[in-house]
Write a protein that holds these residues in place. Structure first.
Motif, mmCIF file in Angstrom:
data_model
loop_
_atom_site.group_PDB
_atom_site.id
_atom_site.type_symbol
_atom_site.label_atom_id
_atom_site.label_comp_id
_atom_site.label_asym_id
_atom_site.label_seq_id
_atom_site.Cartn_x
_atom_site.Cartn_y
_atom_site.Cartn_z
ATOM 1 N N ASP A 49 0.463 -1.247 0.216
ATOM 2 C CA ASP A 49 -0.299 -0.002 0.212
ATOM 3 C C ASP A 49 1.328 1.403 0.151
ATOM 4 O O ASP A 49 0.974 2.075 -0.759
ATOM 5 C CB ASP A 49 -0.853 0.024 0.933
ATOM 6 C CG ASP A 49 -1.845 -1.228 1.000
ATOM 7 O OD1 ASP A 49 -2.398 -1.536 0.255
ATOM 8 O OD2 ASP A 49 -2.543 -1.309 1.531
ATOM 9 N N THR A 52 2.414 1.744 -3.541
ATOM 10 C CA THR A 52 1.085 2.158 -4.667
ATOM 11 C C THR A 52 0.569 2.847 -4.830
ATOM 12 O O THR A 52 0.070 3.956 -3.908
ATOM 13 C CB THR A 52 0.257 0.557 -4.218
ATOM 14 O OG1 THR A 52 0.672 -0.417 -4.010
ATOM 15 C CG2 THR A 52 -0.770 1.107 -5.900
ATOM 16 N N THR A 54 -1.461 6.624 -5.272
ATOM 17 C CA THR A 54 -3.327 6.583 -6.167
ATOM 18 C C THR A 54 -3.192 7.287 -6.146
ATOM 19 O O THR A 54 -2.792 8.262 -7.377
ATOM 20 C CB THR A 54 -3.220 6.972 -4.156
ATOM 21 O OG1 THR A 54 -2.583 8.301 -3.720
ATOM 22 C CG2 THR A 54 -2.735 5.452 -3.215
ATOM 23 N N PRO A 55 -4.936 7.739 -6.803
ATOM 24 C CA PRO A 55 -5.327 8.339 -7.602
ATOM 25 C C PRO A 55 -5.058 9.928 -7.394
ATOM 26 O O PRO A 55 -5.089 10.400 -6.012
ATOM 27 C CB PRO A 55 -6.758 8.438 -8.017
ATOM 28 C CG PRO A 55 -7.002 6.960 -6.933
ATOM 29 C CD PRO A 55 -5.771 6.750 -6.007
ATOM 30 N N THR A 56 -4.676 11.023 -8.378
ATOM 31 C CA THR A 56 -4.031 12.273 -8.038
ATOM 32 C C THR A 56 -5.546 13.278 -8.596
ATOM 33 O O THR A 56 -5.821 12.789 -9.657
ATOM 34 C CB THR A 56 -3.103 12.806 -8.607
ATOM 35 O OG1 THR A 56 -3.076 12.517 -10.441
ATOM 36 C CG2 THR A 56 -1.426 11.471 -8.160
ATOM 37 N N ARG A 155 6.784 8.717 -1.441
ATOM 38 C CA ARG A 155 5.246 9.081 -1.954
ATOM 39 C C ARG A 155 5.697 10.083 -3.001
ATOM 40 O O ARG A 155 4.059 9.885 -3.364
ATOM 41 C CB ARG A 155 4.060 9.505 -0.424
ATOM 42 C CG ARG A 155 4.210 8.821 0.722
ATOM 43 C CD ARG A 155 3.522 10.367 1.459
ATOM 44 N NE ARG A 155 1.857 10.442 0.602
ATOM 45 C CZ ARG A 155 0.448 9.522 0.778
ATOM 46 N NH1 ARG A 155 0.982 8.333 1.336
ATOM 47 N NH2 ARG A 155 -0.028 9.445 0.361
ATOM 48 N N ASP A 157 4.778 11.207 -6.527
ATOM 49 C CA ASP A 157 4.071 9.751 -7.855
ATOM 50 C C ASP A 157 5.020 9.737 -8.604
ATOM 51 O O ASP A 157 4.957 11.280 -9.066
ATOM 52 C CB ASP A 157 2.295 10.954 -7.893
ATOM 53 C CG ASP A 157 1.744 10.226 -8.947
ATOM 54 O OD1 ASP A 157 0.917 9.042 -8.734
ATOM 55 O OD2 ASP A 157 1.450 10.458 -10.321
ATOM 56 N N ARG A 203 5.023 4.084 -7.105
ATOM 57 C CA ARG A 203 5.170 5.639 -6.957
ATOM 58 C C ARG A 203 7.332 5.470 -5.717
ATOM 59 O O ARG A 203 6.930 4.072 -5.470
ATOM 60 C CB ARG A 203 4.570 5.355 -5.922
ATOM 61 C CG ARG A 203 4.049 5.430 -4.647
ATOM 62 C CD ARG A 203 3.008 6.044 -3.741
ATOM 63 N NE ARG A 203 2.054 6.086 -2.745
ATOM 64 C CZ ARG A 203 1.520 6.255 -1.646
ATOM 65 N NH1 ARG A 203 0.803 7.440 -2.196
ATOM 66 N NH2 ARG A 203 1.447 5.605 -0.483
ATOM 67 N N CYS A 280 -2.496 16.806 -3.795
ATOM 68 C CA CYS A 280 -3.685 16.295 -4.414
ATOM 69 C C CYS A 280 -2.544 15.699 -5.710
ATOM 70 O O CYS A 280 -2.660 14.724 -6.472
ATOM 71 C CB CYS A 280 -4.942 16.912 -4.669
ATOM 72 S SG CYS A 280 -5.790 16.718 -3.265
ATOM 73 N N GLY A 283 0.993 13.592 -4.752
ATOM 74 C CA GLY A 283 1.040 12.086 -3.697
ATOM 75 C C GLY A 283 1.890 12.573 -2.872
ATOM 76 O O GLY A 283 1.798 11.987 -1.086
ATOM 77 N N SER A 285 1.732 14.196 1.217
ATOM 78 C CA SER A 285 0.757 13.804 1.936
ATOM 79 C C SER A 285 1.028 14.664 3.643
ATOM 80 O O SER A 285 2.374 13.966 4.014
ATOM 81 C CB SER A 285 -0.112 12.427 2.797
ATOM 82 O OG SER A 285 -0.223 12.135 3.873
#
Length: 350
Positions: A49, A52, A54-56, A155, A157, A203, A280, A283, A285
């Protein structure tokens, strides 16, 4: 990629009677996993996870802030044929390329740019941190935000990184070569000495790779560019130390980000929206538990509470350290720098 299990606490238990050794793992829900099968399953799931994508979102909005900076001459230099002499020189300079930690800059970087780094970052930062302490009167306060990104390298992307490189103007062949280096990695978890099933991340930047810190700078510079252009548009109120000094809205060094703004709700909302759009798209956070706010003495308590609530971050009297030095100095410089002596003694006695 460097791996550190930060949310887990693995405890070894020894049975005095049987003389055996067993492990249990406390997951993020506070549940103890006691069988090897459950532990392996949970760790595999966690790291898959983590790496992997995630949608941006807001990608085009963020990319529109980026200017074309790479010239034809720069691209020609990047695309020039690599000579045997260059390869040999690189091999013999490996010592200078050793980094102090997995995600640190190389020795050659610091050696080449040390005069710029020490003048433009440490000194300016110290003045900016000291300035809010002097503001004890006036109706308009100021605040500093020390932003902490959650696993910033892990993280990143890949699609966003590629689009940023293209938007900056890098030659498409060079971008493909770089992205091949980034995306050609695979990972295997080693648990109790036994390798698990190999998987391919989608990623993240490998922290042991000398290229990664520079690629991360391209990502982080996007946020810097966004803040600069939004400030230039008159949507953010930065601070200045003295009447004739330039306004300063933020200082970035590698993955350390600090913002300096007037303590107003408008500044807070614009900054929050900008960081949200950047996260967003890229990627990234925010780690709100580690991100902190520091307010000048003349900031009204209700403003402190309002900004802290909107950003969902805590206000602290001291931001800790920045680039190895205290952000707030007390009366005793000896006490403030005592940690230097302690660190040296620890290295000597180790």
């Amino acid at each position: 990629m460097g791996i550190s299990i930060l949310i887990f606490f693995i405890k070894a238990l020894y049975s005095a009677e049987a003389g055996t050794k067993s492990f249990r793992l406390n997951n993020h829900l506070g549940q103890w996993l006691t069988t090897e099968a459950l532990i392996v399953q949970h760790l595999n799931s966690y790291f898959r996870d983590m790496y992997t994508a995630t949608p941006t979102d807001h990608v085009q909005i963020v990319l529109d802030f980026i200017d074309l900076l790479v010239t034809n001459e720069m691209n020609a230099s990047l695309m020039a044929t690599i000579s045997l002499e260059e390869v040999k020189a690189a091999v013999f300079e490996l010592g200078a390329l050793k980094a102090p930690d997995p995600d640190g800059f190389s020795g050659s970087f610091y050696q080449t740019y040390w005069n710029i780094i020490k003048e433009d970052n440490i000194l300016v930062a110290q003045e900016l941190f000291h300035h809010p302490k002097l503001l004890k009167s006036g109706t308009e306060g100021e605040f500093a935000l020390k932003l902490d990104m959650n696993k910033a390298y892990d993280r990143v992307d890949w699609n966003f990184l590629e689009m940023v490189l293209f938007k900056l103007g890098f030659h498409h062949t060079w971008v493909r070569l770089v992205m091949n280096c980034v995306t050609s990695t695979s990972m295997t978890l080693l648990i109790n000495g036994s390798p698990g099933r190999k998987f391919r991340p989608t990623r993240g930047l490998r922290q042991c790779d000398q290229l990664s810190p520079f690629l991360f700078l391209f990502i982080n510079d996007v946020l810097s560019t966004m803040i600069r252009k939004i400030y230039n548009a008159g949507l953010l109120d930065a601070i200045k130390l003295n009447t004739n000094d330039p306004l300063v809205s933020h200082l970035f060094f590698a993955d350390d980000s600090i913002f300096f703004l007037k303590a107003t709700l408008s500044n807070c909302e614009v900054l929050s929206d900008t960081i949200h759009q950047y996260c967003c798209a890229s990627g990234q956070s925010i780690n709100k538990q580690k991100s902190t706010l520091f307010f000048s003495h003349n900031t009204q308590p209700e403003i402190v509470h309002l900004i802290s609530s909107v950003l969902d971050m805590k206000s602290v009297p001291n931001l800790g350290h920045y680039l190895g030095l205290p952000t707030v100095w007390g009366r005793s410089k000896l006490s403030a720098l005592a940690y230097v002596k302690e660190n040296i003694l620890q290295k000597i006695t180790c």
